[in-house]
Design a protein around this motif. Structure first.
Motif, PDB file in Angstrom:
ATOM      1  N   ILE A  45      34.990  36.947  45.298  1.00  0.00           N
ATOM      2  CA  ILE A  45      34.654  38.300  44.853  1.00  0.00           C
ATOM      3  C   ILE A  45      33.582  38.905  45.752  1.00  0.00           C
ATOM      4  O   ILE A  45      33.637  40.086  46.102  1.00  0.00           O
TER       5      ILE A  45
ATOM      6  N   SER B  44      35.185  31.167  43.161  1.00  0.00           N
ATOM      7  CA  SER B  44      35.607  32.499  42.714  1.00  0.00           C
ATOM      8  C   SER B  44      34.520  33.536  43.006  1.00  0.00           C
ATOM      9  O   SER B  44      34.834  34.685  43.376  1.00  0.00           O
TER      10      SER B  44
ATOM     11  N   THR C 190      39.776  40.465  39.521  1.00  0.00           N
ATOM     12  CA  THR C 190      40.593  40.236  40.708  1.00  0.00           C
ATOM     13  C   THR C 190      41.679  41.295  40.853  1.00  0.00           C
ATOM     14  O   THR C 190      42.168  41.555  41.962  1.00  0.00           O
TER      15      THR C 190
END
Length: 333
Positions: A78, A74, A14
């Protein structure tokens, strides 16, 4: 680690992705300024960001390509950020091409491709030892740490226990300390061939030639060629015992791959492994291959890309048998 990849002092994904994207966009901005403000007849830019993205986000790219796969929150984030990166890079390249003008010839290439990182580690020196082409030396006393490390590591269950108890960093420190305090574990006076690294799934085998390498024992000429022949012929039997897979896809003499005045600087035999295997020098084991945890999820592949457009370029679609050395000649033409 993230998704099976060992992270060695790398920032979290991240944090990494925005840094890579910023680097790429700034590079495009500087290039655009140079195109506008400076005279030029040849202009080249390398976007290393695609390499970094493929190395560290290959697992995410695979998820992104699989439209049927369910994604965690998540993974979705991404994936969206990766798409945004590629869209921005595509837009930046478009701006550069537009600034170059309609009379410019544009070439887009990569010097390699990408795929999953190896998940198996192969030990060519153990294979050569089994062929009788490499010999490890005897013990040089009770304090011969490297000898005892190698001997004890050949006990399968003991090695597994040590790996469970010691973190990888500590294992490497033990290995380094043992090697530093002892002589080389290979007996060069009885070794005809040994492994050298080239790149991940590409390995070299050097012949211990008289007058050239270490305590060379292989005579030039007929004996040298006989050892090379044996290595090449035996490579088809370099098998991973856990799955029966042939580790070596191709075994070639160096002169079959390379030409020019520095051919003799290359290893005598080139082994190209199945891309799921990485070569390692260790003799501290009894298996020809074992599990490997890569430092990053993506690694290089042989085939890259090449595209060209411009007033003198004929649209031909896909072309076979292209080689990277063709690119400079094409540019000069």
């Amino acid at each position: 680690g993230e998704k099976g990849a060992r992270q060695d002092n790398f920032p979290p994904k991240t944090e990494m992705l925005p840094l890579i994207q910023q680097m790429s966009h700034k590079r495009a901005e500087y290039c655009l300024r140079l195109l506008k403000d400076e005279p030029w007849d040849f202009f080249m830019v390398v976007f290393t960001s695609t390499d970094r993205i493929s190395h560290f986000f290959w697992d995410d790219l695979e998820i992104l390509r699989d439209e049927k796969k369910s994604r965690s929150q998540s993974e979705q984030k991404i994936g969206q950020d990766l798409l945004a990166y590629f869209h921005e890079l595509d837009n930046d390249i478009g701006r550069l091409v537009e600034e170059a003008g309609p009379s410019a010839h544009v070439m887009l290439m990569s010097d390699h491709g990408f795929g999953r990182s190896p998940t198996r580690r192969a030990y060519p020196n153990i294979w050569l030892e089994q062929l009788g082409l490499l010999k490890k030396r005897g013990v040089e006393g009770v304090g011969d740490l490297e000898y005892w490390r190698v001997v004890l590591s050949r006990q399968k269950h003991l090695k597994a226990l040590i790996r469970r108890l010691l973190p990888q960093e500590k294992q490497q420190k033990v290995t380094n300390a043992a090697r530093a305090s002892s002589s080389d574990i290979i007996d060069w006076s009885q070794t005809q061939a040994y492994w050298v690294p080239i790149y991940f799934h590409v390995s070299g085998i050097e012949i211990n030639l008289q007058g050239e390498r270490r305590d060379g024992i292989v005579a030039p000429g007929e004996m040298y060629e006989a050892v090379r022949d044996r290595v090449i012929q035996a490579s088809t039997q370099f098998i991973d015992p856990s799955n029966g897979k042939q580790i070596v896809q191709s075994a070639l003499r160096r002169e079959e791959l390379y030409s020019g005045p520095f051919v003799a600087s290359f290893p005598d035999v080139i082994l190209i492994f199945d891309p799921d295997y990485i070569g390692a020098e260790s003799l501290a084991g009894s298996l020809l291959a074992e599990a490997h945890t890569p430092a990053r999820p993506g690694e290089h592949r042989h085939d890259g890309i090449f595209m060209a457009a411009g007033p003198s370029v004929a649209a031909r679609g896909d072309l076979d048998n292209l080689h990277i050395v063709d690119v400079p000649a094409t540019i000069l033409h």
